[in-house]
Design an enzyme around this catalytic site. Structure first.
Site, PDB file in Angstrom:
ATOM      1  N   TYR A  53       0.799  -1.175  -0.034  1.00  0.00           N
ATOM      2  CA  TYR A  53      -0.188   0.000  -0.099  1.00  0.00           C
ATOM      3  C   TYR A  53       0.713   1.163   0.110  1.00  0.00           C
ATOM      4  O   TYR A  53       1.544   1.568   1.030  1.00  0.00           O
ATOM      5  CB  TYR A  53      -0.854  -0.233   1.457  1.00  0.00           C
ATOM      6  CG  TYR A  53      -2.001  -1.218   1.251  1.00  0.00           C
ATOM      7  CD1 TYR A  53      -2.184  -2.139   0.063  1.00  0.00           C
ATOM      8  CD2 TYR A  53      -2.868  -1.399   2.164  1.00  0.00           C
ATOM      9  CE1 TYR A  53      -2.940  -3.004  -0.111  1.00  0.00           C
ATOM     10  CE2 TYR A  53      -3.608  -2.685   2.328  1.00  0.00           C
ATOM     11  CZ  TYR A  53      -3.719  -3.315   1.204  1.00  0.00           C
ATOM     12  OH  TYR A  53      -4.425  -4.259   1.176  1.00  0.00           O
ATOM     13  N   HIS A 111       0.449 -11.933   0.551  1.00  0.00           N
ATOM     14  CA  HIS A 111      -0.689 -10.817  -0.104  1.00  0.00           C
ATOM     15  C   HIS A 111      -1.377 -11.802  -1.108  1.00  0.00           C
ATOM     16  O   HIS A 111      -2.707 -11.918  -1.169  1.00  0.00           O
ATOM     17  CB  HIS A 111      -0.094  -9.845  -0.767  1.00  0.00           C
ATOM     18  CG  HIS A 111      -0.951  -8.810  -0.783  1.00  0.00           C
ATOM     19  ND1 HIS A 111      -0.668  -7.458  -0.622  1.00  0.00           N
ATOM     20  CD2 HIS A 111      -2.374  -8.697  -0.890  1.00  0.00           C
ATOM     21  CE1 HIS A 111      -1.615  -6.523  -0.754  1.00  0.00           C
ATOM     22  NE2 HIS A 111      -2.538  -7.618  -0.757  1.00  0.00           N
TER      23      HIS A 111
HETATM   24  N1  LIG Z   1      -5.855  -8.786   0.201  1.00  0.00           N
HETATM   25  C1  LIG Z   1      -6.119  -8.005  -0.735  1.00  0.00           C
HETATM   26  O1  LIG Z   1      -5.681  -8.618  -1.774  1.00  0.00           O
HETATM   27  C2  LIG Z   1      -6.855  -6.810  -0.567  1.00  0.00           C
HETATM   28  C3  LIG Z   1      -7.407  -6.437  -1.812  1.00  0.00           C
HETATM   29  C4  LIG Z   1      -8.316  -5.154  -1.670  1.00  0.00           C
HETATM   30  C5  LIG Z   1      -8.385  -4.556  -0.274  1.00  0.00           C
HETATM   31  N2  LIG Z   1      -7.940  -5.239   0.916  1.00  0.00           N
HETATM   32  C6  LIG Z   1      -7.976  -4.719   2.043  1.00  0.00           C
HETATM   33  O2  LIG Z   1      -9.355  -4.597   2.465  1.00  0.00           O
HETATM   34  C7  LIG Z   1      -9.714  -3.022   2.853  1.00  0.00           C
HETATM   35  C8  LIG Z   1     -11.185  -2.688   2.364  1.00  0.00           C
HETATM   36  O3  LIG Z   1     -11.159  -3.103   0.886  1.00  0.00           O
HETATM   37  P1  LIG Z   1     -11.297  -1.755   0.025  1.00  0.00           P
HETATM   38  O4  LIG Z   1     -10.719  -0.705   0.398  1.00  0.00           O
HETATM   39  O5  LIG Z   1     -10.784  -2.500  -1.278  1.00  0.00           O
HETATM   40  O6  LIG Z   1     -12.899  -1.430  -0.200  1.00  0.00           O
HETATM   41  P2  LIG Z   1     -14.106  -1.495   0.425  1.00  0.00           P
HETATM   42  O7  LIG Z   1     -13.831  -1.421   1.845  1.00  0.00           O
HETATM   43  O8  LIG Z   1     -15.299  -2.194   0.073  1.00  0.00           O
HETATM   44  O9  LIG Z   1     -14.545   0.098   0.295  1.00  0.00           O
HETATM   45  C9  LIG Z   1     -13.963   1.381   0.487  1.00  0.00           C
HETATM   46  C10 LIG Z   1     -14.701   2.544  -0.171  1.00  0.00           C
HETATM   47  O10 LIG Z   1     -15.769   2.351   0.410  1.00  0.00           O
HETATM   48  C11 LIG Z   1     -16.105   3.748   1.127  1.00  0.00           C
HETATM   49  N3  LIG Z   1     -17.187   3.807   2.266  1.00  0.00           N
HETATM   50  C12 LIG Z   1     -16.714   3.281   3.596  1.00  0.00           C
HETATM   51  N4  LIG Z   1     -17.601   3.326   4.295  1.00  0.00           N
HETATM   52  C13 LIG Z   1     -18.586   3.688   3.707  1.00  0.00           C
HETATM   53  C14 LIG Z   1     -20.026   4.108   3.889  1.00  0.00           C
HETATM   54  N5  LIG Z   1     -20.441   3.859   5.315  1.00  0.00           N
HETATM   55  N6  LIG Z   1     -20.700   4.768   3.013  1.00  0.00           N
HETATM   56  C15 LIG Z   1     -20.351   4.983   1.759  1.00  0.00           C
HETATM   57  N7  LIG Z   1     -19.229   4.812   1.371  1.00  0.00           N
HETATM   58  C16 LIG Z   1     -18.174   4.019   2.345  1.00  0.00           C
HETATM   59  C17 LIG Z   1     -14.791   4.450   1.252  1.00  0.00           C
HETATM   60  O11 LIG Z   1     -14.778   5.859   1.137  1.00  0.00           O
HETATM   61  P3  LIG Z   1     -13.981   6.774   2.068  1.00  0.00           P
HETATM   62  O12 LIG Z   1     -12.490   6.211   1.929  1.00  0.00           O
HETATM   63  O13 LIG Z   1     -14.126   8.149   1.600  1.00  0.00           O
HETATM   64  O14 LIG Z   1     -14.227   6.634   3.447  1.00  0.00           O
HETATM   65  C18 LIG Z   1     -13.984   3.705   0.228  1.00  0.00           C
HETATM   66  O15 LIG Z   1     -14.393   4.563  -0.838  1.00  0.00           O
HETATM   67  C19 LIG Z   1      -8.624  -2.316   2.009  1.00  0.00           C
HETATM   68  O16 LIG Z   1      -8.454  -1.135   2.587  1.00  0.00           O
HETATM   69  C20 LIG Z   1      -7.336  -3.248   2.191  1.00  0.00           C
HETATM   70  O17 LIG Z   1      -7.170  -2.949   4.016  1.00  0.00           O
HETATM   71  C21 LIG Z   1      -7.080  -6.329   0.666  1.00  0.00           C
END
Ligand SMILES: NC(=O)c1ccc[n+]([C@@H]2O[C@H](COP(=O)([O-])OP(=O)(O)OC[C@H]3O[C@@H](n4cnc5c(N)ncnc54)[C@H](OP(=O)(O)O)[C@@H]3O)[C@@H](O)[C@H]2O)c1
Length: 277
Positions: A53, A111
């Site tokens: 990240y 990862h």
């Molecule tokens: N292992 C892997 O390969 C992998 C891949 C992807 C992600 N991850 C991990 O999983 C975490 C979460 O996944 P992600 O970041 O991909 O997607 P997510 O959590 O599904 O979505 C994040 C998005 O949703 C928005 N959001 C959050 N709460 C909200 C709400 N209550 N209402 C409306 N919108 C909302 C956020 O906005 P704001 O930022 O403006 O609050 C951001 O734009 C990552 O940050 C990472 O730590 C791991």
């Protein structure tokens, strides 16, 4: 707050915090750091990051944002597959620890699967655990066949959990991966529980959400959290989303609501390859 018991007995709240994209814009440091700290005050504990990240910038951000609060955090980071040789995993972990300003990780994940033999990575993880640099290790983006192979290796069954893409629009894992994990008592850490914010309006998701006075993102999160042994790690950059999401940790969906969501987002009827974001 609902809790998940890890295979070694450690208990963590089912709602955690993702950090992808956090710490990349210095102008947002104050707001993003305040959000993570407020999350801890609200009872959240799991903080998920990765060396990938921001190529280390997110770990550096967390090192500053969480200074003095380490004991309140269950800190998760991930090693790149190309760093996951026995020696590479040790060096990568040491770099992550330096950036995070800590002497240990609570959980260290591979990862995704790359070309390094799994046995080497497992050996590297076991070395780190013996040295006290990580408390436990696990994997990410592993499908059922990958877990089968991992668990057949010496020490492979010490894996703590699998972090995979899982949300109401991405249900492929329900076909065989999640049943495999349940049989082996391996918890799920669900990433992108809100499909990175791309949830279309309308349909059952929109209707049920508005009837309950929630947003569709909140409802999607509650849907993931309905599963036992599942930790969800939504990413949120500010207090408004944090508070909305924190309110979902113990929301119960009715059988009728779940059936309507099944009609809109059908569970899998055949094997699908595990999707990644
Ligand atoms: N292992 C892997 O390969 C992998 C891949 C992807 C992600 N991850 C991990 O999983 C975490 C979460 O996944 P992600 O970041 O991909 O997607 P997510 O959590 O599904 O979505 C994040 C998005 O949703 C928005 N959001 C959050 N709460 C909200 C709400 N209550 N209402 C409306 N919108 C909302 C956020 O906005 P704001 O930022 O403006 O609050 C951001 O734009 C990552 O940050 C990472 O730590 C791991």
């Amino acid at each position: 707050m609902n809790v998940v018991t890890l295979p070694d007995g450690e208990r963590v709240p089912a709602l955690g915090m993702g950090t992808w994209r956090l710490g990349e814009d210095p102008a947002r440091f104050r707001e993003e750091a305040a959000c993570v700290r407020r999350g801890l005050d609200l009872g959240l504990k799991v903080v998920d990051t990765a060396e990938m990240y921001g190529e280390g910038r997110t770990e550096e951000f967390l090192g500053k944002a969480l200074a003095g609060l380490r004991e309140r955090v269950f800190l998760v980071s991930k090693v790149y597959p190309h760093n996951a040789s026995r020696e590479g995993v040790r060096r990568a972990c040491e770099r992550s620890l330096r950036r995070l300003g800590t002497d240990h990780l609570d959980l260290y994940l591979l990862h995704w699967r790359g070309s390094v033999p799994l046995a080497e990575t497992v050996a590297g993880f076991q070395d780190l655990r013996a040295a006290g640099k990580i408390r436990r290790w696990g994997v990410s983006n592993f499908d059922a066949e990958d877990l089968e192979e991992l668990f057949a290796l010496p020490g492979g069954a010490d894996c703590t959990l699998d972090q995979v893409l899982y949300n109401v629009t991405r249900r492929g894992a329900e076909y065989d991966l999640l049943p495999w994990m349940s049989r082996h008592k391996l918890p799920l850490m669900a990433y992108s529980p809100m499909e990175q914010g791309r949830l279309a309006d309308g349909g059952a998701l929109g209707e049920i959400a508005s009837r309950r006075g929630l947003s569709r993102w909140q409802l999607a999160l509650a849907w993931v959290l309905r599963r036992p042994d599942t930790i969800a790690i939504p990413k949120m950059a500010g207090e408004e989303h944090l508070l909305q999401n924190q309110a979902m940790h113990d929301l119960e969906l009715t059988a009728e609501e779940l059936a309507r969501l099944d009609a809109q987002f059908a569970p899998p009827r055949a094997k699908r390859g595990l999707e990644m974001l």
